[in-house]
Design a protein around this motif. Structure first.
Motif, PDB file in Angstrom:
ATOM      1  N   UNK A 295       2.517  10.483  -4.885  1.00  0.00           N
ATOM      2  CA  UNK A 295       3.634  11.423  -4.780  1.00  0.00           C
ATOM      3  C   UNK A 295       4.624  11.310  -5.929  1.00  0.00           C
ATOM      4  N   UNK A 296       4.299  10.462  -6.904  1.00  0.00           N
ATOM      5  CA  UNK A 296       5.128  10.298  -8.100  1.00  0.00           C
ATOM      6  C   UNK A 296       6.588   9.968  -7.768  1.00  0.00           C
ATOM      7  N   UNK A 297       6.769   9.110  -6.778  1.00  0.00           N
ATOM      8  CA  UNK A 297       8.107   8.664  -6.400  1.00  0.00           C
ATOM      9  C   UNK A 297       8.051   7.158  -6.137  1.00  0.00           C
ATOM     10  N   UNK A 298       9.186   6.523  -6.181  1.00  0.00           N
ATOM     11  CA  UNK A 298       9.215   5.086  -5.966  1.00  0.00           C
ATOM     12  C   UNK A 298      10.442   4.667  -5.191  1.00  0.00           C
TER      13      UNK A 298
ATOM     14  N   UNK B 111       0.835  -1.204   0.000  1.00  0.00           N
ATOM     15  CA  UNK B 111       0.000   0.000   0.000  1.00  0.00           C
ATOM     16  C   UNK B 111       0.872   1.258   0.000  1.00  0.00           C
ATOM     17  N   UNK B 112       1.945   1.236   0.783  1.00  0.00           N
ATOM     18  CA  UNK B 112       2.846   2.392   0.830  1.00  0.00           C
ATOM     19  C   UNK B 112       3.519   2.619  -0.520  1.00  0.00           C
ATOM     20  N   UNK B 113       3.940   1.545  -1.184  1.00  0.00           N
ATOM     21  CA  UNK B 113       4.567   1.661  -2.507  1.00  0.00           C
ATOM     22  C   UNK B 113       3.584   2.278  -3.496  1.00  0.00           C
ATOM     23  N   UNK B 114       2.339   1.821  -3.452  1.00  0.00           N
ATOM     24  CA  UNK B 114       1.321   2.347  -4.368  1.00  0.00           C
ATOM     25  C   UNK B 114       1.047   3.826  -4.083  1.00  0.00           C
ATOM     26  N   UNK B 115       0.895   4.187  -2.811  1.00  0.00           N
ATOM     27  CA  UNK B 115       0.646   5.589  -2.449  1.00  0.00           C
ATOM     28  C   UNK B 115       1.820   6.469  -2.870  1.00  0.00           C
TER      29      UNK B 115
END
Length: 164
Positions: free
Chosen positions: A43-46, A34-38
């Motif tokens: 936030x357009x970051x990975x 979920x955090x990766x998706x958010x």
């Protein structure tokens, strides 16, 4: 027989504790995913490390959870004839399946993965991705651990069937 019963009890306890600890990985995996998706869509970051961590958790859950699943008869089996058998017939199928298939498969996985994992440890293999987890050798270690856990649980199930 007391030594056999004691051994079976220790293997069961070990498998049960491991299985219960592994259930927490499901929660960690869900939260991290979920955090990766958010992060990605909000936030357009990975994070490569976060994505690889999900893969590592997934590997741990399935590779180390196989023995727990076997202990609780949650594994897949061809049920065409098995369901029609009585308890004694089912015990024979379980025992023969363990001795003829599970134990040799566990030994095969252990033997075939040993050099592969040892080579990875020797070079301390890391992720090929920039920013990835620098411990691929730990992930590969799950292969012989899977085999050892399945061998222990398969042996335990065979002993329990033979002693009853």
């Amino acid at each position: 027989m007391p030594l056999l019963h004691l051994t079976v009890r220790y293997i069961d306890s070990f498998t049960e504790v491991c299985g219960r600890l592994l259930t927490w990985l499901v929660l960690a995996m869900a939260l991290l995913t979920a955090a990766v998706v958010v992060l990605r869509y909000g936030f357009n970051t990975g994070s490569i490390m976060a994505q690889e961590t999900v893969t590592y958790l997934h590997g741990c859950l399935f590779m180390l959870g196989a023995a727990y699943t076997l202990k609780h008869d949650g594994h897949v089996r061809v049920d065409i004839f098995y369901r029609e058998l009585g308890p004694r017939g089912q015990a024979w199928v379980n025992c023969l399946g363990g001795v003829l298939f599970l134990l040799p498969l566990g030994m095969f996985i252990l033997l075939i993965s040993w050099d592969y994992v040892a080579a990875s440890w020797l070079i301390r293999e890391t992720s090929p991705e920039p920013g990835g987890i620098p411990a691929v050798f730990l992930l590969k270690t799950l292969l012989p651990l899977l085999a050892l856990n399945l061998l222990l649980q398969g042996w335990r199930k065979s002993c329990a069937i033979l002693s009853s």
